[in-house]
Design an enzyme around this catalytic site. Sequence first.
Site, PDB file in Angstrom:
ATOM      1  N   LYS A 177       1.022  -0.964   0.047  1.00 39.28           N
ATOM      2  CA  LYS A 177       0.235   0.163   0.227  1.00 39.28           C
ATOM      3  C   LYS A 177       0.986   1.364  -0.065  1.00 39.28           C
ATOM      4  CE  LYS A 177      -4.227  -1.833   1.341  1.00 39.28           C
ATOM      5  NZ  LYS A 177      -4.229  -3.416   1.300  1.00 39.28           N
TER       6      LYS A 177
HETATM    7  C1  LIG Z   1      -4.284  -4.520   1.321  1.00 37.03           C
HETATM    8  C2  LIG Z   1      -3.644  -5.764   0.993  1.00 37.03           C
HETATM    9  C3  LIG Z   1      -3.806  -6.735  -0.054  1.00 37.03           C
HETATM   10  C4  LIG Z   1      -5.099  -6.644  -0.625  1.00 37.03           C
HETATM   11  O1  LIG Z   1      -5.251  -5.776  -1.978  1.00 37.03           O
HETATM   12  P1  LIG Z   1      -6.304  -5.598  -2.784  1.00 37.03           P
HETATM   13  O2  LIG Z   1      -5.380  -4.001  -3.080  1.00 37.03           O
HETATM   14  O3  LIG Z   1      -7.195  -4.814  -1.420  1.00 37.03           O
HETATM   15  O4  LIG Z   1      -6.602  -5.903  -3.890  1.00 37.03           O
HETATM   16  C5  LIG Z   1      -3.214  -8.071  -0.493  1.00 37.03           C
HETATM   17  N1  LIG Z   1      -2.112  -8.421   0.874  1.00 37.03           N
HETATM   18  C6  LIG Z   1      -2.029  -6.832   1.727  1.00 37.03           C
HETATM   19  C7  LIG Z   1      -0.410  -7.376   2.166  1.00 37.03           C
HETATM   20  C8  LIG Z   1      -2.620  -6.285   1.792  1.00 37.03           C
HETATM   21  O5  LIG Z   1      -2.231  -4.789   2.770  1.00 37.03           O
END
Ligand SMILES: *Cc1c(COP(=O)(O)O)cnc(C)c1O
Length: 483
Positions: free
Chosen positions: A126
């Site tokens: 993120k």
């Molecule tokens: C947010 C997240 C996901 C999922 O990603 P999306 O964009 O919501 O599909 C997968 N792995 C981790 C570690 C995350 O923080």
Amino acid sequence: MNYISTRGAGAGERHTFSDILLGGLAKDGGLYLPAAYPRVSADELARWRALSYADLAYEILSKFSDDIPADDLRDLTRRTYTPQTYCNVRDDEQAAQITPLKTLGVENGAPLSLLELSNGPTLAFKDMAMQLLGNLFEYTLAKHGQTLNILGATSGDTGSAAEYAMRGKRGIRVFMLSPHKKMSAFQTAQMYSLQDPNIFNIAIEGVFDDCQDIVKAVSNDHAFKAAHKIGTVNSINWARVVAQVVYYFKGYFAATKSNDERVSFTVPSGNFGNVCAGHIARMMGLPIEKLVVATNENDVLDEFFRTGIYRVRKSAETYHTSSPSMDISKASNFERFVFDLLGRDPARVLQLFRDVEEKGGFDLAASGDFARVKEFGFVSGSSTHADRVDAIRDVFEQYDTMIDTHTADGLKVAREHLQAGIPMIVLETAQPIKFGETIREALLREPERPAAFVGLEALPQRFEVLPADAQHVKAFVASKTGA
Ligand SMILES: *Cc1c(COP(=O)(O)O)cnc(C)c1O
């Protein structure tokens, strides 16, 4: 570049990138998308291969944000994507890559690798988008002489990525609600150790759902929201999605020698934000063979890509798993893909997502549209706790590489979709240290801890404990925003 809503309202209006940057949903409840995807020419693709991450980000973003002056955008991307920010690498020599590609081996004739997206300040992917968002918000707010108070709820990854992106930014405050004493010691320390005066950690005496309910209640108080300039940074934010397009290009270049080759990506998925960016990269012309959607036991998306049925889950049917950032009951970015799948027909999207609200889902199995899922390259699979533990153990033994639980879901599903001669890139979405319990279970040892995080849990923490009550949260926000 003009942006439109997936549900069709305001079709005649113009919305620029900056117009939709600070907002959430379109006013008809739809999501914003470009009126048409920009295509990348063969010449551009050839030229981009040699670019640094920051300059590649500039090239891609500039196609979506022609209302931001080129010099400003270049400055924003160069300030965002630095080896200093993405410093938590396995191998120091790779830091300049920002998202290094870690080769594992060849399985079933397919070169298998991990694209490291979690070397940023909070050790989850993120950061890739959120760090840019912090700089974009600061830039846009300053230009218009505005301020913004971000209110959010988190059980881990999103909240800390938002705080690290917004810390010290002019014109921005963050009020982040988290369940008191319910996060891991590591995650708590990551957030609460921030001492920046514009970051407010609010520990709510309740569970994560209470935190989310409070955010909803405050957001529904339109007068309060306007008076205190409340905004959010959730996963439907368009700028977050488009920032994620960049690493699909970067990963492609790292895994291939020429632009005639095709690659596949496997994406550990929850809200469909990450893999939606892969879809957009493909629509722009990146030679992607398959986009593999990997879920955990919360398999809403896997079910859709296997059967054509989209059925959102009730909270009682949503499992708490050892890959918690993928524990979702519905996928908030999915509507963007459905819009493209249906040939960009907003009336049908509106009808389908009304069905989601009223009947809990929709069924495209019998319609010709579902057959087109394959034309878009999508396939899927799901994983369980036992699968994750096996994958973590196996990758450690075979390749001497430690992976986190979400990446392990991806790896397990990727192995079900390998094709000889086509590189398979699994997106690494977090580092193992964030999910230490499962690492200890799988490997009987402690997770690797990047140097910058040694002693994290012992740092002084700054947070405010409040009861699970929206009035208390409003009063706290008001006392800090002084309006
Ligand atoms: C947010 C997240 C996901 C999922 O990603 P999306 O964009 O919501 O599909 C997968 N792995 C981790 C570690 C995350 O923080």
